[in-house]
Design a protein around this motif. Structure first.
Motif, PDB file in Angstrom:
ATOM      1  N   MET A  37      33.293 -26.141  50.483  1.00 55.80           N
ATOM      2  CA  MET A  37      32.230 -26.500  49.490  1.00 55.80           C
ATOM      3  C   MET A  37      33.055 -26.209  48.026  1.00 55.80           C
ATOM      4  SD  MET A  37      29.671 -27.469  51.086  1.00 55.80           S
ATOM      5  CE  MET A  37      28.651 -27.578  49.579  1.00 55.80           C
ATOM      6  N   GLU A  38      33.951 -25.718  47.877  1.00 57.79           N
ATOM      7  CA  GLU A  38      34.912 -25.604  46.913  1.00 57.79           C
ATOM      8  C   GLU A  38      35.390 -27.279  46.513  1.00 57.79           C
ATOM      9  OE1 GLU A  38      37.785 -22.484  47.049  1.00 57.79           O
ATOM     10  OE2 GLU A  38      36.189 -21.106  46.776  1.00 57.79           O
ATOM     11  N   ARG A  39      35.837 -27.661  47.840  1.00 57.61           N
ATOM     12  CA  ARG A  39      36.403 -29.106  47.714  1.00 57.61           C
ATOM     13  C   ARG A  39      35.623 -30.033  47.263  1.00 57.61           C
ATOM     14  NH1 ARG A  39      39.540 -25.694  48.900  1.00 57.61           N
ATOM     15  NH2 ARG A  39      41.623 -25.806  49.683  1.00 57.61           N
ATOM     16  N   VAL A  40      34.185 -29.625  47.668  1.00 62.25           N
ATOM     17  CA  VAL A  40      33.102 -30.679  47.337  1.00 62.25           C
ATOM     18  C   VAL A  40      32.934 -30.657  45.651  1.00 62.25           C
ATOM     19  CG1 VAL A  40      30.419 -31.048  47.149  1.00 62.25           C
ATOM     20  CG2 VAL A  40      31.664 -30.700  49.350  1.00 62.25           C
ATOM     21  N   ALA A  41      33.054 -29.566  45.263  1.00 62.75           N
ATOM     22  CA  ALA A  41      33.008 -29.322  43.627  1.00 62.75           C
ATOM     23  C   ALA A  41      34.279 -29.862  43.249  1.00 62.75           C
ATOM     24  CB  ALA A  41      32.855 -27.790  43.434  1.00 62.75           C
ATOM     25  N   LYS A  71      42.270 -36.629  47.641  1.00 62.01           N
ATOM     26  CA  LYS A  71      41.950 -35.662  48.450  1.00 62.01           C
ATOM     27  C   LYS A  71      43.350 -34.637  47.994  1.00 62.01           C
ATOM     28  CE  LYS A  71      40.857 -32.984  51.786  1.00 62.01           C
ATOM     29  NZ  LYS A  71      41.837 -31.891  51.417  1.00 62.01           N
ATOM     30  N   ASN A  72      42.955 -33.241  48.032  1.00 63.53           N
ATOM     31  CA  ASN A  72      44.007 -32.394  47.913  1.00 63.53           C
ATOM     32  C   ASN A  72      45.267 -32.582  48.804  1.00 63.53           C
ATOM     33  OD1 ASN A  72      41.822 -31.173  48.978  1.00 63.53           O
ATOM     34  ND2 ASN A  72      43.380 -29.680  49.164  1.00 63.53           N
ATOM     35  N   SER A  73      46.485 -32.222  48.419  1.00 64.31           N
ATOM     36  CA  SER A  73      47.346 -31.664  49.399  1.00 64.31           C
ATOM     37  C   SER A  73      47.465 -30.178  49.036  1.00 64.31           C
ATOM     38  CB  SER A  73      48.881 -32.536  49.283  1.00 64.31           C
ATOM     39  OG  SER A  73      48.666 -33.592  49.596  1.00 64.31           O
ATOM     40  N   GLY A  74      47.700 -29.430  50.060  1.00 61.97           N
ATOM     41  CA  GLY A  74      47.577 -28.003  50.075  1.00 61.97           C
ATOM     42  C   GLY A  74      46.328 -27.257  49.951  1.00 61.97           C
ATOM     43  N   VAL A  75      46.478 -25.899  50.251  1.00 62.80           N
ATOM     44  CA  VAL A  75      45.148 -25.315  50.022  1.00 62.80           C
ATOM     45  C   VAL A  75      44.803 -25.060  48.695  1.00 62.80           C
ATOM     46  CG1 VAL A  75      44.113 -22.897  50.747  1.00 62.80           C
ATOM     47  CG2 VAL A  75      45.311 -24.035  52.523  1.00 62.80           C
ATOM     48  N   GLY A  76      45.856 -24.601  47.654  1.00 64.33           N
ATOM     49  CA  GLY A  76      45.674 -24.476  46.294  1.00 64.33           C
ATOM     50  C   GLY A  76      44.655 -23.444  45.996  1.00 64.33           C
ATOM     51  N   ASN A  77      43.707 -23.831  44.978  1.00 69.14           N
ATOM     52  CA  ASN A  77      42.769 -23.182  44.595  1.00 69.14           C
ATOM     53  C   ASN A  77      42.858 -21.545  44.537  1.00 69.14           C
ATOM     54  OD1 ASN A  77      39.720 -24.640  44.979  1.00 69.14           O
ATOM     55  ND2 ASN A  77      41.180 -25.322  46.347  1.00 69.14           N
ATOM     56  N   GLY A  78      44.314 -21.303  43.893  1.00 66.76           N
ATOM     57  CA  GLY A  78      44.773 -20.041  43.654  1.00 66.76           C
ATOM     58  C   GLY A  78      45.353 -19.159  44.851  1.00 66.76           C
ATOM     59  N   MET A  79      45.113 -19.913  45.987  1.00 67.97           N
ATOM     60  CA  MET A  79      45.945 -19.305  47.573  1.00 67.97           C
ATOM     61  C   MET A  79      47.174 -20.035  47.362  1.00 67.97           C
ATOM     62  SD  MET A  79      42.655 -19.672  49.897  1.00 67.97           S
ATOM     63  CE  MET A  79      43.451 -18.951  51.106  1.00 67.97           C
ATOM     64  N   PRO A  80      48.310 -19.074  47.744  1.00 68.57           N
ATOM     65  CA  PRO A  80      49.520 -19.597  48.123  1.00 68.57           C
ATOM     66  C   PRO A  80      49.775 -20.719  49.487  1.00 68.57           C
ATOM     67  CG  PRO A  80      49.373 -17.312  49.197  1.00 68.57           C
ATOM     68  CD  PRO A  80      48.141 -17.672  48.317  1.00 68.57           C
ATOM     69  N   ASP A  81      50.468 -21.657  49.164  1.00 70.20           N
ATOM     70  CA  ASP A  81      51.130 -22.525  50.163  1.00 70.20           C
ATOM     71  C   ASP A  81      52.605 -22.399  50.360  1.00 70.20           C
ATOM     72  OD1 ASP A  81      49.028 -24.846  50.623  1.00 70.20           O
ATOM     73  OD2 ASP A  81      48.778 -24.674  48.370  1.00 70.20           O
ATOM     74  N   TYR A  99      57.946 -22.224  48.578  1.00 70.07           N
ATOM     75  CA  TYR A  99      56.611 -21.331  48.503  1.00 70.07           C
ATOM     76  C   TYR A  99      55.883 -21.752  47.161  1.00 70.07           C
ATOM     77  CZ  TYR A  99      53.917 -16.963  48.131  1.00 70.07           C
ATOM     78  OH  TYR A  99      52.920 -15.907  48.074  1.00 70.07           O
ATOM     79  N   CYS A 100      54.624 -22.047  47.101  1.00 72.60           N
ATOM     80  CA  CYS A 100      53.999 -22.467  45.865  1.00 72.60           C
ATOM     81  C   CYS A 100      52.846 -21.461  45.661  1.00 72.60           C
ATOM     82  CB  CYS A 100      53.319 -23.932  46.190  1.00 72.60           C
ATOM     83  SG  CYS A 100      52.195 -24.161  45.018  1.00 72.60           S
ATOM     84  N   ASP A 101      53.019 -20.741  44.538  1.00 75.44           N
ATOM     85  CA  ASP A 101      51.802 -19.929  44.258  1.00 75.44           C
ATOM     86  C   ASP A 101      51.326 -20.186  42.781  1.00 75.44           C
ATOM     87  OD1 ASP A 101      54.043 -18.976  42.835  1.00 75.44           O
ATOM     88  OD2 ASP A 101      54.254 -16.970  43.331  1.00 75.44           O
ATOM     89  N   TRP A 102      51.485 -21.363  42.510  1.00 74.14           N
ATOM     90  CA  TRP A 102      51.060 -21.605  40.944  1.00 74.14           C
ATOM     91  C   TRP A 102      49.744 -22.123  40.690  1.00 74.14           C
ATOM     92  CZ3 TRP A 102      55.595 -23.787  42.995  1.00 74.14           C
ATOM     93  CH2 TRP A 102      55.337 -25.260  43.278  1.00 74.14           C
ATOM     94  N   ILE A 104      45.101 -25.327  34.157  1.00 74.33           N
ATOM     95  CA  ILE A 104      44.402 -25.366  35.238  1.00 74.33           C
ATOM     96  C   ILE A 104      45.141 -26.399  36.372  1.00 74.33           C
ATOM     97  CG2 ILE A 104      42.471 -26.615  36.439  1.00 74.33           C
ATOM     98  CD1 ILE A 104      40.984 -26.157  33.800  1.00 74.33           C
ATOM     99  N   ILE A 105      45.609 -25.696  37.432  1.00 74.91           N
ATOM    100  CA  ILE A 105      46.180 -26.550  38.368  1.00 74.91           C
ATOM    101  C   ILE A 105      45.625 -26.287  39.701  1.00 74.91           C
ATOM    102  CG2 ILE A 105      48.578 -26.897  39.726  1.00 74.91           C
ATOM    103  CD1 ILE A 105      50.112 -25.692  37.221  1.00 74.91           C
ATOM    104  N   THR A 106      44.511 -26.853  39.908  1.00 77.52           N
ATOM    105  CA  THR A 106      43.729 -26.625  41.201  1.00 77.52           C
ATOM    106  C   THR A 106      44.612 -26.730  42.554  1.00 77.52           C
ATOM    107  OG1 THR A 106      41.730 -27.615  39.789  1.00 77.52           O
ATOM    108  CG2 THR A 106      41.491 -26.914  42.314  1.00 77.52           C
ATOM    109  N   HIS A 107      45.301 -27.941  42.494  1.00 78.31           N
ATOM    110  CA  HIS A 107      46.338 -28.141  43.671  1.00 78.31           C
ATOM    111  C   HIS A 107      47.702 -28.665  43.075  1.00 78.31           C
ATOM    112  CE1 HIS A 107      42.935 -27.734  46.566  1.00 78.31           C
ATOM    113  NE2 HIS A 107      42.392 -28.615  45.764  1.00 78.31           N
ATOM    114  N   TYR A 108      48.583 -28.536  43.976  1.00 82.12           N
ATOM    115  CA  TYR A 108      49.959 -28.734  43.496  1.00 82.12           C
ATOM    116  C   TYR A 108      50.030 -30.435  43.627  1.00 82.12           C
ATOM    117  CZ  TYR A 108      51.226 -28.995  48.519  1.00 82.12           C
ATOM    118  OH  TYR A 108      51.202 -29.264  49.933  1.00 82.12           O
TER     119      TYR A 108
END
Length: 853
Positions: free
Chosen positions: A478-482, A589-599, A702-705, A716-720
């Motif tokens: 639902m975060e991706r819907v938003a 469509k995003n690549s990576g979980v993102g949304n503040g979570m590490p990939d 590692y992506c944590d940004w 704002i960087i929702t997804h890399y």
């Protein structure tokens, strides 16, 4: 005594005459090339064999009707014929997960005898009993065409074997072995002394369990032990985000959906375990289920989880001018309520797991989408250190997000741990449908506006998603819907609220598209309606508003390099203007979980004797070709023509990796391989590959940004990264779909054959989503648990698909690559809806849809 010929050999058997040929072949003869995909529903074709020269589904053939029959399986096909057909499938890219392929090869062999000159229409008709969830059938038909031609000439045109590296059509890893049924899927594996198990599911979606009586079931001959919640030594609850999902329901507890497990039975064989499971008696206090997600939000609604609100999460994104002012000041606006349905993943291989004792722990064989997540959760259930749970991946027969949540892994791990015996647990098709999470049904109230020149001004969205009984990854969907609410367009002002809601329905979780396709259906309809109101050209409107460098997504992320929406639209410009009736839609469509979570991703490259290579990583191969991405990146970096490569995914490597999800495996694994190759390349400057035998080269990315939607951050960087697409659905004069053009920005096309296959398969899934697929529930009970009723499209229902590859290099992905696994279906349903509206003027607001509606 029944007698028949099997692969040229006379067989006499005294087995039960009502036993299906499928079960006889697999259980008695040990012929596992014949696959069980639908548990006797005659729905999938994976069990196809030849009987008296005809293609037959072995799951429907009882032994009593096979007296003196001549039966041929894969093993009975002459080797040269089998190899010609299998090589055609491999070279044409027709093997993705490969679970359906042995059945299709059988059909190809029989078709050659029936009609060696079959054209594409005849081929399509011939395979209509064979279901494929991965390919969209295009490359299967290509392969059969090639097979028929090669069988007539006696050989297949060999592809050059020296293709290597990124951008090459390197043949899919283990495709040949998979095609001929020699690579085992999980239910094909057998260990000496292995026991079998079955689950007892809840009879009601919401009921208090008063008593569990196992006395009758435990007296069945062959039953080893019956397990209930009291036998769990560790934590009873697990989960991907919230630990809210119990392994088994305990007495006094209220069930939450029809897939809740009450007990498990271990017996000497599967039939005995299943029979005993049905004899477990459960007394209930039946309660009214919470079935409607809107009513679940009312204060008067009972909580699905005691003491926890039914509102699991509210995601809010607001930026720009006050939304009512922005819409009110716009020249044109359109508002509507749109609804999408629950659908089944319908992967051909149902869930299975095997666990064997391993010292004072267990060794679990899993087909899950994250073996390290399985390891953590199973260890928690058993109350032991995670290092005592070894998990080995067995590549699965399709995933599409449906194997992220655990189904059988915890139960089979428990049974083995407590019995100290090997145990297998295999779900039937009915059990699979009732147990694992589905695609979210989403309700959307949307408003979109533009100015007099056709430039978008504002977007308002109120979305509610039915996440069912357990959290799964529902909040992330639902975060991706938003986060994808404005799709592939720049909208200056947005006001978005997206709610994730508990109900007593089957849980909703990850599925290809992951929320982006739901909201695209609503958004793209609004765009066409704005064009109608303002007299704007539909292609030009989209091009003018499309994302590009410096423009922002719904969350406010300002995009930089590698934005391919406009390039995708340019690729469709000519067919759009040449078509009489068509629907256009874009997707992001995003690549990576993102949304503040590490990939992140780790890899280990082992150099073996003779210059052979073993690659260890943590990603799940489920047909998409992630192993190829590792191999081709290694080839690209080193320049070596490495063909003898082994790829292993096993927690013994100790390289923790997250879920194979969010179209991120190619980017993260590719970058990790590049990192590992830095030291390998240095060593190759002074040594041959054979001299380096014994060396191990680790790599990491590692992506944590990234930042969470709605968070107050400087940048704002929702997804890399994002994938971009545009699709055009063309109708004929009767309103039927004649062709789909799919233009997709892959950044860098790592393997053109695999790329096309992924997009063709995704379009197939997107068309089913638009037109036929549904998994309805009433009062939190399914209308059907038959695979046929899920509405997956057959080969004869598919239009022509033309895939157009676009390469706008991504700054993060390896060689500029972006994820393509999910973006393929994001615009499809929206494009179909817009095409239908062009045909008859009716705006369809619910999925699935039809021209009549």
């Amino acid at each position: 005594m029944i007698s028949f010929i099997l692969n040229g050999k006379r067989i006499e058997t005294s087995e039960d005459e009502n036993l299906s040929l499928l079960h006889y072949l697999r259980l008695i003869e040990g012929i596992t090339s014949v696959k069980d995909g639908c548990s006797g529903q005659a729905a999938c074709g994976a069990c196809m064999v030849e009987i008296n020269g005809k293609a037959k589904l072995s799951c429907t053939q009882k032994l009593k009707f096979l007296q003196d029959a001549d039966i041929v399986t894969m093993e009975g096909i002459p080797e040269n014929v089998r190899n010609i057909i299998a090589e055609a499938y491999v070279q044409k890219g027709a093997v993705q997960c490969g679970f359906c392929t042995p059945g299709l090869i059988m059909r190809t062999k029989i078709l050659f005898a029936e009609n060696p000159d079959a054209d594409r229409a005849a081929i399509t008709k011939a395979i209509n009993l064979n279901l494929c969830r991965c390919t969209g059938y295009v490359k299967i038909i290509d392969a059969i065409e090639e097979s028929l031609s090669a069988l007539k000439s006696g050989s297949i045109a060999e592809k050059a074997l020296n293709v290597k590296g990124v951008g090459s059509p390197l043949l899919k890893y283990q495709a040949f072995e998979t095609a001929i049924g020699k690579r085992d899927f999980l239910d094909d594996i057998h260990f000496e002394g292995m026991l079998h198990s079955a689950l007892r599911f809840s009879d009601h979606p919401r009921a208090r369990v008063l008593k569990i009586d196992t006395s009758v079931a435990s007296r069945i001959e062959g039953v080893i032990k019956i397990f209930t919640s009291a036998d769990i030594p560790g934590e009873r609850f697990t989960g991907l985000i919230f630990n809210d999902w119990p392994l088994m329901i305990e007495p006094g507890e209220i069930t939450r959906y029809i897939g809740d497990v009450i007990a498990g039975v271990v017996a000497i064989d599967e039939a005995t375990a299943r029979a005993a499971a049905q004899l477990i008696e459960v007394d209930y206090e039946v309660l009214e289920p919470v079935s409607d997600m809107h009513k679940a939000l009312l204060e008067s609604s009972p909580p699905v989880h005691p003491g926890i609100p039914n509102l699991l999460e509210k995601c809010v994104v607001r930026r720009g001018e006050a939304i009512e002012t922005a819409i009110g000041n716009s020249a044109y606006s359109y508002s509507g309520i749109f609804e999408t349905q629950r659908i089944e993943h319908a992967f051909l291989e149902t869930e299975a797991g095997i666990a064997v004792p391993d010292g004072d722990g267990i060794h679990l064989y899993s087909q899950g989408q994250g073996i390290y997540v399985d390891q953590r959760q199973v260890a928690s259930l058993l109350g032991i250190e995670k290092e005592k749970v070894r998990v080995t991946l067995v590549p699965c027969g399709g995933g599409f997000g449906g194997r992220e949540d655990m189904t059988v892994q915890g139960h089979v791990g428990l049974f083995t741990y407590l019995l100290n015996k090997p145990v297998k647990l295999h779900l039937s098709r009915e059990e699979s449908i009732r147990m694992h999470p589905k695609r979210h049904p989403v309700w959307m109230d949307i408003s979109l506006s533009c100015d007099s020149k056709g430039m978008l001004t504002a977007l308002k969205l109120r979305a509610v998603g039915d996440s069912g009984a357990y959290a799964s990854v529902g909040t992330k969907v639902m975060e991706r819907v938003a986060g994808h609410a404005s799709g592939g367009y720049h909208v200056p002002s947005v006001d978005i609220e997206s709610l994730t809601v508990y109900t007593n329905n089957i849980p909703s979780g990850a599925m290809r598209g992951f929320g982006a396709n739901q909201v695209a259906f609503a958004l793209e309809a609004c765009i066409d309606e704005l064009c109608k109101a303002g007299g704007f050209d539909r292609w030009q409107f989209r091009y003018n508003n499309a994302l590009e460098f410096g423009r922002m997504t719904a969350t406010g992320q300002i995009l930089e390099e590698g934005v391919g929406i406009k390039a995708c639209l340019m690729a469709l410009k000519e067919p759009f203007y040449n078509s009489k009736i068509s629907g256009l839609a874009c997707g992001i469509k995003n690549s990576g979980v993102g949304n503040g979570m590490p990939d992140y991703s780790d890899v280990k490259i082992h150099i073996l004797e003779g210059g052979r290579v073993k690659i260890e990583h943590g990603w799940t191969e489920m047909g998409q070709g992630v192993h190829n991405m590792a191999i081709q990146s290694l080839q690209e970096e080193t320049g070596l023509d490495i063909l003898e490569v082994e790829v292993l995914v096993d927690t013994e490597a100790a390289i923790p990796t997250g879920m194979t999800t969010s179209s991120r495996a190619t980017a993260l694994l590719g970058n990790a391989v590049i990192d590992a190759c830095k030291s390998l390349k240095r060593d190759l400057e002074s040594h041959s590959i054979k001299d380096l035998a014994g060396n191990v080269y680790p790599g990491r990315y590692y992506c944590d940004w990234t930042t969470k939607p709605g968070a107050q951050v400087e940048k704002i960087i929702t997804h890399y990264s994002y994938g971009y697409a545009a699709q055009l659905v063309v109708l004929d004069e009767t309103g039927n779909i004649s062709k789909v053009y799919a233009a997709h920005d892959a950044g860098k096309i790592m393997n053109p054959v695999l790329f096309e296959g992924q997009i063709e398969g995704a379009v197939h899934m997107g068309l089913g989503y638009a037109l036929t697929e549904d998994l309805p529930m009433t009062d939190s009970r399914l209308h059907s648990m038959n695979l046929k009723d899920c509405g997956v499209l057959r080969a004869t229902q598919m239009p022509e698909i033309e895939v157009i590859g676009i390469e706008e290099k991504d700054p993060v992905g390896p060689y500029g690559a972006k994820g393509i696994g999910e973006i393929g279906l994001v615009p499809t349903a929206a494009a179909v809806a817009n095409a239908f509206c062009q045909f008859d003027g009716i705006r369809r607001t619910k999925l699935p849809m039809s021209r009549k509606k």
